[in-house]
Each structure stands twice: as C-alpha cells, then as structure tokens.
Design a protein around this motif. Sequence first.
Motif, PDB file in Angstrom:
ATOM      1  N   GLY A   1       0.817  -1.216   0.000  1.00 42.19           N
ATOM      2  CA  GLY A   1       0.000   0.000   0.000  1.00 42.19           C
ATOM      3  C   GLY A   1       0.846   1.260   0.000  1.00 42.19           C
ATOM      4  O   GLY A   1       0.564   2.217  -0.724  1.00 42.19           O
ATOM      5  N   PHE A   2       1.900   1.250   0.830  1.00 41.29           N
ATOM      6  CA  PHE A   2       2.772   2.427   0.894  1.00 41.29           C
ATOM      7  C   PHE A   2       3.504   2.624  -0.424  1.00 41.29           C
ATOM      8  O   PHE A   2       3.586   3.736  -0.946  1.00 41.29           O
ATOM      9  CB  PHE A   2       3.780   2.284   2.036  1.00 41.29           C
ATOM     10  CG  PHE A   2       4.777   3.405   2.119  1.00 41.29           C
ATOM     11  CD1 PHE A   2       4.380   4.667   2.535  1.00 41.29           C
ATOM     12  CD2 PHE A   2       6.102   3.209   1.754  1.00 41.29           C
ATOM     13  CE1 PHE A   2       5.289   5.711   2.603  1.00 41.29           C
ATOM     14  CE2 PHE A   2       7.016   4.245   1.812  1.00 41.29           C
ATOM     15  CZ  PHE A   2       6.607   5.507   2.240  1.00 41.29           C
ATOM     16  N   LEU A   3       4.031   1.540  -1.011  1.00 37.73           N
ATOM     17  CA  LEU A   3       4.749   1.645  -2.283  1.00 37.73           C
ATOM     18  C   LEU A   3       3.830   2.140  -3.388  1.00 37.73           C
ATOM     19  O   LEU A   3       4.236   2.938  -4.242  1.00 37.73           O
ATOM     20  CB  LEU A   3       5.345   0.284  -2.658  1.00 37.73           C
ATOM     21  CG  LEU A   3       6.525  -0.183  -1.799  1.00 37.73           C
ATOM     22  CD1 LEU A   3       6.851  -1.638  -2.103  1.00 37.73           C
ATOM     23  CD2 LEU A   3       7.746   0.703  -2.029  1.00 37.73           C
ATOM     24  N   SER A   4       2.581   1.681  -3.370  1.00 34.89           N
ATOM     25  CA  SER A   4       1.610   2.149  -4.353  1.00 34.89           C
ATOM     26  C   SER A   4       1.368   3.647  -4.212  1.00 34.89           C
ATOM     27  O   SER A   4       1.292   4.376  -5.208  1.00 34.89           O
ATOM     28  CB  SER A   4       0.287   1.384  -4.189  1.00 34.89           C
ATOM     29  OG  SER A   4      -0.698   1.881  -5.075  1.00 34.89           O
ATOM     30  N   GLN A   5       1.265   4.116  -2.959  1.00 34.65           N
ATOM     31  CA  GLN A   5       1.073   5.549  -2.722  1.00 34.65           C
ATOM     32  C   GLN A   5       2.290   6.354  -3.170  1.00 34.65           C
ATOM     33  O   GLN A   5       2.150   7.452  -3.706  1.00 34.65           O
ATOM     34  CB  GLN A   5       0.791   5.796  -1.240  1.00 34.65           C
ATOM     35  CG  GLN A   5      -0.564   5.302  -0.778  1.00 34.65           C
ATOM     36  CD  GLN A   5      -0.823   5.622   0.675  1.00 34.65           C
ATOM     37  OE1 GLN A   5       0.117   5.840   1.451  1.00 34.65           O
ATOM     38  NE2 GLN A   5      -2.082   5.644   1.068  1.00 34.65           N
ATOM     39  N   VAL A   6       3.488   5.798  -2.982  1.00 28.16           N
ATOM     40  CA  VAL A   6       4.712   6.464  -3.433  1.00 28.16           C
ATOM     41  C   VAL A   6       4.688   6.600  -4.955  1.00 28.16           C
ATOM     42  O   VAL A   6       4.969   7.670  -5.503  1.00 28.16           O
ATOM     43  CB  VAL A   6       5.965   5.685  -2.976  1.00 28.16           C
ATOM     44  CG1 VAL A   6       7.210   6.202  -3.699  1.00 28.16           C
ATOM     45  CG2 VAL A   6       6.145   5.812  -1.472  1.00 28.16           C
ATOM     46  N   GLU A   7       4.351   5.533  -5.636  1.00 32.47           N
ATOM     47  CA  GLU A   7       4.330   5.565  -7.097  1.00 32.47           C
ATOM     48  C   GLU A   7       3.288   6.542  -7.635  1.00 32.47           C
ATOM     49  O   GLU A   7       3.470   7.126  -8.710  1.00 32.47           O
ATOM     50  CB  GLU A   7       4.075   4.159  -7.655  1.00 32.47           C
ATOM     51  CG  GLU A   7       5.248   3.206  -7.485  1.00 32.47           C
ATOM     52  CD  GLU A   7       5.094   1.942  -8.313  1.00 32.47           C
ATOM     53  OE1 GLU A   7       4.017   1.757  -8.942  1.00 32.47           O
ATOM     54  OE2 GLU A   7       6.053   1.144  -8.348  1.00 32.47           O
ATOM     55  N   ARG A   8       2.204   6.727  -6.894  1.00 28.82           N
ATOM     56  CA  ARG A   8       1.146   7.646  -7.334  1.00 28.82           C
ATOM     57  C   ARG A   8       1.364   9.074  -6.830  1.00 28.82           C
ATOM     58  O   ARG A   8       0.556   9.956  -7.097  1.00 28.82           O
ATOM     59  CB  ARG A   8      -0.225   7.131  -6.866  1.00 28.82           C
ATOM     60  CG  ARG A   8      -0.684   5.886  -7.635  1.00 28.82           C
ATOM     61  CD  ARG A   8      -2.029   5.405  -7.153  1.00 28.82           C
ATOM     62  NE  ARG A   8      -1.933   4.773  -5.839  1.00 28.82           N
ATOM     63  CZ  ARG A   8      -2.885   4.832  -4.906  1.00 28.82           C
ATOM     64  NH1 ARG A   8      -3.991   5.519  -5.112  1.00 28.82           N
ATOM     65  NH2 ARG A   8      -2.709   4.224  -3.754  1.00 28.82           N
ATOM     66  N   GLY A   9       2.470   9.284  -6.097  1.00 30.44           N
ATOM     67  CA  GLY A   9       2.773  10.628  -5.622  1.00 30.44           C
ATOM     68  C   GLY A   9       1.970  11.060  -4.417  1.00 30.44           C
ATOM     69  O   GLY A   9       1.973  12.233  -4.047  1.00 30.44           O
ATOM     70  N   ILE A  10       1.289  10.109  -3.764  1.00 34.83           N
ATOM     71  CA  ILE A  10       0.476  10.440  -2.590  1.00 34.83           C
ATOM     72  C   ILE A  10       1.336  10.494  -1.340  1.00 34.83           C
ATOM     73  O   ILE A  10       1.138  11.334  -0.466  1.00 34.83           O
ATOM     74  CB  ILE A  10      -0.654   9.400  -2.418  1.00 34.83           C
ATOM     75  CG1 ILE A  10      -1.589   9.444  -3.633  1.00 34.83           C
ATOM     76  CG2 ILE A  10      -1.431   9.644  -1.127  1.00 34.83           C
ATOM     77  CD1 ILE A  10      -2.622   8.339  -3.643  1.00 34.83           C
ATOM     78  N   SER A  11       2.301   9.575  -1.245  1.00 38.18           N
ATOM     79  CA  SER A  11       3.227   9.539  -0.114  1.00 38.18           C
ATOM     80  C   SER A  11       4.653   9.690  -0.615  1.00 38.18           C
ATOM     81  O   SER A  11       4.953   9.395  -1.772  1.00 38.18           O
ATOM     82  CB  SER A  11       3.104   8.216   0.652  1.00 38.18           C
ATOM     83  OG  SER A  11       1.837   8.087   1.243  1.00 38.18           O
ATOM     84  N   SER A  12       5.512  10.158   0.270  1.00 37.44           N
ATOM     85  CA  SER A  12       6.922  10.308  -0.071  1.00 37.44           C
ATOM     86  C   SER A  12       7.762   9.506   0.909  1.00 37.44           C
ATOM     87  O   SER A  12       7.582   9.628   2.125  1.00 37.44           O
ATOM     88  CB  SER A  12       7.334  11.785  -0.003  1.00 37.44           C
ATOM     89  OG  SER A  12       8.719  11.924  -0.218  1.00 37.44           O
ATOM     90  N   PRO A  13       8.670   8.659   0.414  1.00 37.30           N
ATOM     91  CA  PRO A  13       9.489   7.853   1.322  1.00 37.30           C
ATOM     92  C   PRO A  13      10.557   8.679   2.004  1.00 37.30           C
ATOM     93  O   PRO A  13      10.981   9.718   1.492  1.00 37.30           O
ATOM     94  CB  PRO A  13      10.117   6.810   0.386  1.00 37.30           C
ATOM     95  CG  PRO A  13      10.212   7.517  -0.926  1.00 37.30           C
ATOM     96  CD  PRO A  13       8.991   8.412  -0.999  1.00 37.30           C
TER      97      PRO A  13
END
Length: 198
Positions: A46-58
């Motif tokens: 879920g987190f990686l998906s959000q990173v790829e969509r620009g929703i979350s930043s690692p």
Amino acid sequence: MTTKGTTAVSESDQETPNYGPVIRQRRKSLGMTLEEVAKATNLTIGFLSQVERGISSPSLSSFQRIAGALQTSLEQLIKVPEPYSEYVSKDERQTYVLGKSKRLYEKLGPGFPGALTYPCIIHRPPGHVSEHMQHDGEVFCYLLSGRLEYHLGDKVFIMTAGDCIHHDTSKPHYSVVLGDEESEELWVSSTPIKHSGA
C-alpha cells in the motif's frame, strides 16, 4: 539553516519533485511487481503504491531501499550526478528535497563500492512526523538543532540539541519535530541493501 554555495537552496525556494513515476517506470522495466519490491524493502504494498502515485513520499532510508530493490542507486534513479571523491567541501554537497513537507537532505559523502554507512544532514520543518520504520541495519542520529520526540519500540525520548541516539533499526522507530523551529539532524545509517546494477 545556512545555504551552502550554489548546491543547497532553501526549502521554500526548491520545488519538490515527484519521483513516483520514475520508480514505477524502473519497476516495470525490470518486470517486478509491487509485492516483490515490498518483500525486498520491508515496506508495505500500500505504501509503495502511494509512493508511485505521488500520494506519499518515502524517507531517504526507504528511498535507498527502494532503489536497491530496483537494482540501482538513489542518485541513478533520480538522475543526479555521482562524482566520487574521498573529500567533499561544504560548497559541493549534493542535496535532495523529498516529500510535500520539503525535507532537505545534505549528502555528506559520495559513498564508494562496499561502503557500510551513509552519512547525511536532514532539515525537517516544525511538526513533521517521520515515516514509521523497521528494517535491518543500524542508525545513529545527533541532533544539531531543534527538538525531537523520538519513538523507539515502546520508549519515547525527548531530544534537544546535542542529544544523540544509536540503535538497531529492527526496532520500530519514528520521530516528530517539536516546537516551531525546524530540526537539523546528523544521521549515519548502515546500508544493508546492495546497490548493484545500473
């Protein structure tokens, strides 16, 4: 925060890139699934998906693990030159800005094949809550300025300038910037993920 030469710029002046599409493109070019990257990085799908969509930043640590899982380095992934020298002057430091909160990272060394540690200085804005992390390795943090609420397992430490913490990163950990001033943090972390390939 002091601006260093022409390399570092203030957080307010520097645009925050969205590296999600770059990460997705690299993953797909390798034929990897989100599940495979998640397993290699100890991050959730879920987190990686959000990173790829620009929703979350690692965090920088997680970004390095993602790059390692994708058989590259952070610098290669975001197309930053990697000049190598044992000595780096303060005016020649590479910097990155990550996330909507515009965390500024100053890279203190270029690294070299076989290097076991990654030193950097992180500038975080007031109120910033770091990513909750738990992975192989170890980390050392010396707080240069500001105040942090550092959560390590079931313990909470209130850190002020001059305090430090050194621990096994297999313990769950995250931190919060307290007060109305940014924090300036010196970090030295291990890099258990091998950065192989191009």
